[in-house]
Design an enzyme around this catalytic site. Structure first.
Site, PDB file in Angstrom:
ATOM      1  CB  THR A  29      -1.028  -0.059   1.147  1.00  0.00           C
ATOM      2  OG1 THR A  29      -2.202   1.064   1.042  1.00  0.00           O
ATOM      3  CG2 THR A  29      -0.320   0.192   2.670  1.00  0.00           C
ATOM      4  CG  ASN A  30      -0.253   4.854  -1.399  1.00  0.00           C
ATOM      5  OD1 ASN A  30      -0.734   5.650  -0.703  1.00  0.00           O
ATOM      6  ND2 ASN A  30      -0.754   4.055  -2.595  1.00  0.00           N
ATOM      7  CG  LEU A  31       3.199   6.412   3.875  1.00  0.00           C
ATOM      8  CD1 LEU A  31       4.698   7.356   3.991  1.00  0.00           C
ATOM      9  CD2 LEU A  31       2.931   5.513   5.003  1.00  0.00           C
TER      10      LEU A  31
END
Ligand code: C5P
Length: 221
Positions: A29-31
């Site tokens: 995933t990412n932030l």
């Protein structure tokens, strides 16, 4: 800011990251926090729009009066968007969609067997949700106004202009300044066929309202 600038309009928006499974308990995933997209959804609802918010995994409350569809992967997000796009007047893509996903997610948890062997992941490209929507007949005819976002670490204006043309959308919004992910404030660069304009540093809530007003102006003309 006119309180009912989007009265009678339907707005569809994506927000947050996507989560791409590796196995049943792991993924990539990412932030992205989803804060900018949720702020736009809230502002559009307050401006009189009927809002559908397709959200990746985020920790945010649903804005009042907004219909929310929770998804995980980019493929799920595309499906939810295509199922909801009919009748929409505006599509805003704020989601930080994963560019790639593991080619196949393992059915069972991948085991560490003590031999020191590491898994080797192969990736495939995810669909570009915004570019897909921008190619729908409703978008090409101008009945669906598409808005994209860009997070660039350099040459924001040139990259934003190029991205607007590449995705064939009328409005591209650049995040000014690095590391807006997770923050409560931002500054935006609006790029359209007429030129470009800055929405100076402010809270994401205020910027959401300003952007909604700018979108309302553009679909009215
Ligand atoms: O190409 P890039 O990822 O920089 O484009 C960003 C814009 O495209 C954002 O509006 C983002 O929500 C959208 N996008 C998308 N699906 C993807 C990748 C990006 O909708 N797979």
């Amino acid at each position: 800011f006119s309180a009912k600038a989007l009265a009678g309009k339907r707005l569809l928006i994506t927000a947050g990251p996507t989560f791409e499974a590796i196995d049943p308990v792991r993924g990539i995933t990412n932030l992205s926090s989803g804060k900018m997209g949720f702020a736009i959804a809230r502002a559009a609802q307050a401006a009189g729009a009927e809002v559908t918010l397709v959200a990746g995994p985020v920790h945010l409350p649903t804005p009042r009066g907004v219909r929310r569809i929770d998804v995980q992967s980019a493929q799920d997000m595309l499906q939810a968007v295509l199922a909801s796009v009919e009748g929409a007047d505006v599509f805003v893509a704020t989601a930080a969609v994963a560019d790639w996903r593991p080619a196949r997610a393992a059915d069972q948890k991948i085991k560490k067997d003590g031999s020191g062997e590491v898994p080797h992941l192969a990736f495939v490209e995810n669909p570009d949700i915004l570019a897909t929507v921008a190619q729908l007949p409703r978008a090409k005819s101008g009945d669906l106004y598409c808005v994209g976002f860009a997070a660039e670490s350099e040459n924001l204006l040139a990259n934003a202009q190029a991205k607007r043309l590449r995705k064939q959308i009328p409005l591209l919004v650049g995040n000014i300044g690095p590391a807006t992910f997770g923050k409560d404030d931002n500054a935006l660069l609006l790029v359209d066929a007429q030129g470009h304009q800055e929405l100076p540093h402010a809270s994401k809530a205020a910027l959401g309202e300003q952007l909604v007003a700018e979108i309302a102006k553009r679909i009215a003309r």
